[in-house]
Motif scaffolding. Structure first.
Motif, PDB file in Angstrom:
ATOM      1  N   SER A 304      71.929  35.510  62.018  1.00 14.37           N
ATOM      2  CA  SER A 304      71.446  35.643  60.642  1.00 14.37           C
ATOM      3  C   SER A 304      69.961  35.327  60.522  1.00 14.37           C
ATOM      4  O   SER A 304      69.208  36.063  59.868  1.00 14.37           O
ATOM      5  N   PHE A 305      69.519  34.233  61.144  1.00 12.24           N
ATOM      6  CA  PHE A 305      68.109  33.850  61.060  1.00 12.24           C
ATOM      7  C   PHE A 305      67.217  34.904  61.716  1.00 12.24           C
ATOM      8  O   PHE A 305      66.178  35.293  61.171  1.00 12.24           O
ATOM      9  N   THR A 306      67.610  35.367  62.896  1.00 12.46           N
ATOM     10  CA  THR A 306      66.812  36.380  63.580  1.00 12.46           C
ATOM     11  C   THR A 306      66.788  37.674  62.780  1.00 12.46           C
ATOM     12  O   THR A 306      65.737  38.308  62.622  1.00 12.46           O
ATOM     13  N   GLY A 307      67.955  38.084  62.236  1.00 12.83           N
ATOM     14  CA  GLY A 307      68.034  39.316  61.452  1.00 12.83           C
ATOM     15  C   GLY A 307      67.138  39.292  60.225  1.00 12.83           C
ATOM     16  O   GLY A 307      66.409  40.251  59.957  1.00 12.83           O
ATOM     17  N   GLN A 308      67.189  38.176  59.465  1.00 10.26           N
ATOM     18  CA  GLN A 308      66.347  38.083  58.270  1.00 10.26           C
ATOM     19  C   GLN A 308      64.861  38.106  58.629  1.00 10.26           C
ATOM     20  O   GLN A 308      64.055  38.761  57.956  1.00 10.26           O
ATOM     21  N   ASN A 309      64.470  37.389  59.677  1.00 12.45           N
ATOM     22  CA  ASN A 309      63.055  37.313  60.036  1.00 12.45           C
ATOM     23  C   ASN A 309      62.531  38.636  60.586  1.00 12.45           C
ATOM     24  O   ASN A 309      61.376  38.994  60.358  1.00 12.45           O
ATOM     25  N   VAL A 310      63.377  39.384  61.303  1.00 15.58           N
ATOM     26  CA  VAL A 310      62.970  40.714  61.757  1.00 15.58           C
ATOM     27  C   VAL A 310      62.799  41.631  60.555  1.00 15.58           C
ATOM     28  O   VAL A 310      61.839  42.410  60.466  1.00 15.58           O
ATOM     29  N   GLY A 311      63.728  41.544  59.564  1.00 16.23           N
ATOM     30  CA  GLY A 311      63.615  42.350  58.359  1.00 16.23           C
ATOM     31  C   GLY A 311      62.356  42.037  57.569  1.00 16.23           C
ATOM     32  O   GLY A 311      61.742  42.927  56.972  1.00 16.23           O
ATOM     33  N   ALA A 312      61.957  40.756  57.573  1.00 15.78           N
ATOM     34  CA  ALA A 312      60.755  40.339  56.849  1.00 15.78           C
ATOM     35  C   ALA A 312      59.493  40.443  57.697  1.00 15.78           C
ATOM     36  O   ALA A 312      58.416  40.026  57.257  1.00 15.78           O
ATOM     37  N   ALA A 313      59.611  40.979  58.914  1.00 12.45           N
ATOM     38  CA  ALA A 313      58.477  41.136  59.843  1.00 12.45           C
ATOM     39  C   ALA A 313      57.848  39.800  60.223  1.00 12.45           C
ATOM     40  O   ALA A 313      56.656  39.726  60.525  1.00 12.45           O
ATOM     41  N   LYS A 314      58.679  38.724  60.257  1.00 14.47           N
ATOM     42  CA  LYS A 314      58.197  37.409  60.713  1.00 14.47           C
ATOM     43  C   LYS A 314      58.572  37.242  62.189  1.00 14.47           C
ATOM     44  O   LYS A 314      59.354  36.371  62.575  1.00 14.47           O
ATOM     45  N   TYR A 315      58.006  38.104  63.018  1.00 17.53           N
ATOM     46  CA  TYR A 315      58.409  38.169  64.416  1.00 17.53           C
ATOM     47  C   TYR A 315      58.054  36.910  65.212  1.00 17.53           C
ATOM     48  O   TYR A 315      58.720  36.582  66.204  1.00 17.53           O
ATOM     49  N   GLU A 316      57.017  36.197  64.770  1.00 17.80           N
ATOM     50  CA  GLU A 316      56.575  35.021  65.513  1.00 17.80           C
ATOM     51  C   GLU A 316      57.604  33.883  65.441  1.00 17.80           C
ATOM     52  O   GLU A 316      57.532  32.931  66.219  1.00 17.80           O
ATOM     53  N   ARG A 317      58.578  33.984  64.525  1.00 13.05           N
ATOM     54  CA  ARG A 317      59.582  32.928  64.377  1.00 13.05           C
ATOM     55  C   ARG A 317      60.808  33.141  65.258  1.00 13.05           C
ATOM     56  O   ARG A 317      61.660  32.260  65.372  1.00 13.05           O
ATOM     57  N   VAL A 318      60.908  34.310  65.880  1.00 12.79           N
ATOM     58  CA  VAL A 318      62.108  34.645  66.658  1.00 12.79           C
ATOM     59  C   VAL A 318      62.324  33.670  67.814  1.00 12.79           C
ATOM     60  O   VAL A 318      63.430  33.143  68.012  1.00 12.79           O
ATOM     61  N   ASN A 319      61.286  33.414  68.611  1.00 12.53           N
ATOM     62  CA  ASN A 319      61.429  32.491  69.740  1.00 12.53           C
ATOM     63  C   ASN A 319      61.770  31.082  69.267  1.00 12.53           C
ATOM     64  O   ASN A 319      62.579  30.382  69.882  1.00 12.53           O
ATOM     65  N   LYS A 320      61.143  30.648  68.179  1.00 14.10           N
ATOM     66  CA  LYS A 320      61.393  29.304  67.663  1.00 14.10           C
ATOM     67  C   LYS A 320      62.841  29.147  67.210  1.00 14.10           C
ATOM     68  O   LYS A 320      63.447  28.088  67.376  1.00 14.10           O
ATOM     69  N   ILE A 321      63.396  30.211  66.632  1.00 17.59           N
ATOM     70  CA  ILE A 321      64.808  30.192  66.218  1.00 17.59           C
ATOM     71  C   ILE A 321      65.712  30.022  67.436  1.00 17.59           C
ATOM     72  O   ILE A 321      66.670  29.240  67.421  1.00 17.59           O
ATOM     73  N   LEU A 322      65.388  30.741  68.513  1.00 18.19           N
ATOM     74  CA  LEU A 322      66.187  30.646  69.732  1.00 18.19           C
ATOM     75  C   LEU A 322      66.123  29.235  70.315  1.00 18.19           C
ATOM     76  O   LEU A 322      67.159  28.657  70.678  1.00 18.19           O
ATOM     77  N   TYR A 323      64.916  28.656  70.414  1.00 23.18           N
ATOM     78  CA  TYR A 323      64.775  27.319  70.986  1.00 23.18           C
ATOM     79  C   TYR A 323      65.546  26.279  70.167  1.00 23.18           C
ATOM     80  O   TYR A 323      66.241  25.426  70.730  1.00 23.18           O
ATOM     81  N   ALA A 324      65.415  26.366  68.837  1.00 24.61           N
ATOM     82  CA  ALA A 324      66.104  25.399  67.974  1.00 24.61           C
ATOM     83  C   ALA A 324      67.619  25.540  68.098  1.00 24.61           C
ATOM     84  O   ALA A 324      68.348  24.543  68.161  1.00 24.61           O
ATOM     85  N   SER A 325      68.101  26.779  68.166  1.00 23.97           N
ATOM     86  CA  SER A 325      69.547  27.031  68.276  1.00 23.97           C
ATOM     87  C   SER A 325      70.093  26.528  69.604  1.00 23.97           C
ATOM     88  O   SER A 325      71.173  25.921  69.657  1.00 23.97           O
ATOM     89  N   GLU A 326      69.350  26.773  70.685  1.00 22.41           N
ATOM     90  CA  GLU A 326      69.798  26.314  72.007  1.00 22.41           C
ATOM     91  C   GLU A 326      69.820  24.781  72.080  1.00 22.41           C
ATOM     92  O   GLU A 326      70.760  24.186  72.624  1.00 22.41           O
ATOM     93  N   PHE A 327      68.803  24.146  71.526  1.00 21.33           N
ATOM     94  CA  PHE A 327      68.760  22.678  71.528  1.00 21.33           C
ATOM     95  C   PHE A 327      69.981  22.107  70.803  1.00 21.33           C
ATOM     96  O   PHE A 327      70.659  21.203  71.305  1.00 21.33           O
TER      97      PHE A 327
END
Length: 457
Positions: A304-327
């Motif tokens: 959901s977080f990645t989908g919304q940020n891609v839709g809003a063109a906030k691509y720089e947040r994608v990696n941060k979402i992954l790191y936070a989710s993995e942690f």
């Protein structure tokens, strides 16, 4: 106006602010909702194990892998709906959100009705193919047939909650499941202890509670005034939205189905060890399910977080979402997985009083729950890739890395006398998780590099 403001407070802006903070706000209600959903089946297993006997416990538990096999294909389509709604919501395209919502809910109705027919007609033959012990077969068949009468409500609830998750609402599904869960437990006790309905009673209680949760979530969407408002007169399949849902959802569906198929094969292998091992395996699998759904909340968040940020063109947040989710998933997996092992005997004693059944259950808990964080890490990688719109790649990797390795082991080494043990069977899980996770990491790096060139970020 007040109703509109009331509904909007459940939505979440995933495209700005603290990722970790919002991730936890999103996942905690989702975690509780998933745990409550598991309690439907846990209540069934505990009540029949305590008040109906080990054969009834084995009958209910032996159906879990089969139920997952038959439902996961269609639930995978809800992933497609989730990603699509999240992307349109992030891009602020309400018309596309509305068309996706109504198409997804129609899919849920059709899939539920189809599953009801398949489950009721083919229950006994499928259980025979799974090598269900003869002394368990009649009860298992009865449970499965009644359970599948509630497939339409189950699909409605799951698709509806997937749509709510896409806009950040994980609280209302929790409220509805809390109410339905209490009803489920009360009906279990009434039907099994007072009416002595055995497995038919717990199956009927589950169907009734699932119908209640479905009614509540449909009602919620009907009174919603935002972009996910549901109008019964507007329910129809939109061809373009169906195609987009299928593009993302079908690979997820196929992956879930094949994963479940491998688990059905493993369940059939467990069945070959007799009713005691089947009962212990069923109880342990139910306990570890609570750990799994807690970790899976971060898989859902990554989508959901990645989908919304891609839709809003906030691509720089994608990696941060992954790191936070993995942690988060590592912390939850390590803590809860090892807690399940440490408290294994007291937990298993809730399901059965048989020392032999409890020891059989502990064998599974030690191997699987002790390494469960690996499964969560693997799933978060899949969630991130799906949120980016890549669904075929993680499907192929998961099928080869997880399912393929397990099936290869079962049909080769496991058939040899030296390796024909439950420990050997259970070890296929952590090994396949580790290999698949590492492969997903490589795939993500390739995809991210490709998309960085495309987006310029």
């Amino acid at each position: 106006m007040e109703t509109k403001r009331e509904n909007r407070k459940y939505e979440m802006d995933m495209c700005s602010g603290s990722i970790l903070g919002k991730l936890l706000l999103f996942t905690l209600p989702l975690m509780c909702s998933s745990i409550l959903q598991l309690l439907f089946n846990a209540a069934d297993i505990i009540v029949v194990g305590r008040f109906a006997g080990d054969n009834s416990l084995a009958a209910v538990g032996s159906n879990t892998a089969l139920i997952n096999l038959m439902t996961n294909f269609f639930l995978g389509l809800s992933v497609g709906a989730n990603v699509l709604v999240a992307r349109y919501f992030g891009a602020k395209q309400p018309k596309d959100v509305k068309e996706t919502v109504h198409t997804a809910m129609m899919i849920s109705i059709y899939s539920g009705l189809l599953l009801t027919v398949i489950g009721c007609v083919g229950a006994k033959q499928i259980l025979i193919w799974m090598q269900t012990p003869e002394d368990v077969l009649p009860l298992a068949t009865l449970y499965l047939r009644i359970y599948f009468l509630g497939m339409a409500p189950t699909m409605l609830y799951n698709f509806g909650s997937a749509i709510l998750r896409a806009v950040g609402d994980t609280k209302r599904p929790l409220y509805y499941l809390s109410f339905a869960g209490v009803i489920n437990v009360l009906l279990n006790l009434l039907f099994v202890i007072a009416f002595r309905m055995d497995v038919a009673g717990v199956a009927a209680a589950t169907v009734i509670s699932q119908s209640i949760s479905a009614f509540l979530i449909v009602r919620c969407m009907m009174i919603e005034e935002g972009s996910i408002h549901l109008e019964l007169t507007s329910l129809r399949i939109n061809g373009d939205k169906l195609r987009r849902i299928l593009m993302i959802g079908l690979p997820a569906s196929f992956q879930g189905m094949v994963f479940s198929f491998s688990n059905v094969i493993i369940q059939a292998s467990v069945n070959s060890f007799g009713a005691v091992v089947v009962a212990g395996n069923s109880a342990a699998a139910n306990i570890e399910g609570f750990v799994y759904v807690s970790m899976n909340a971060f898989h859902q968040a990554a989508i959901s977080f990645t989908g919304q940020n891609v839709g809003a063109a906030k691509y720089e947040r994608v990696n941060k979402i992954l790191y936070a989710s993995e942690f988060c998933v590592i912390v939850v997996g390590v803590l809860l997985g090892n807690a399940a092992v440490f408290f294994g005997h007291p937990l298993l004693s809730m399901y059965t009083s048989s020392p032999e059944v409890m020891e059989a259950g502990m064998k599974r808990l030690r191997i699987i729950c002790g390494t469960y964080a690996l499964c969560g890490m693997m799933d978060v990688m899949v969630g991130s890739l799906r949120g980016l719109g890549y669904s075929v790649m993680p499907m192929i990797v998961s099928l080869v890395g997880a399912c393929g390795l397990r099936l290869l082991w079962i049909f080769t080494f496991f058939r040899m006398e030296a390796f024909h043990t439950t420990n050997s069977l259970y070890m296929t899980y952590p090994v396949s998780w580790l290999i698949t996770f590492l492969t997903h990491v490589i795939c993500f790096l390739i995809v991210r590099r490709k998309l960085t060139k495309k987006w310029g970020k």
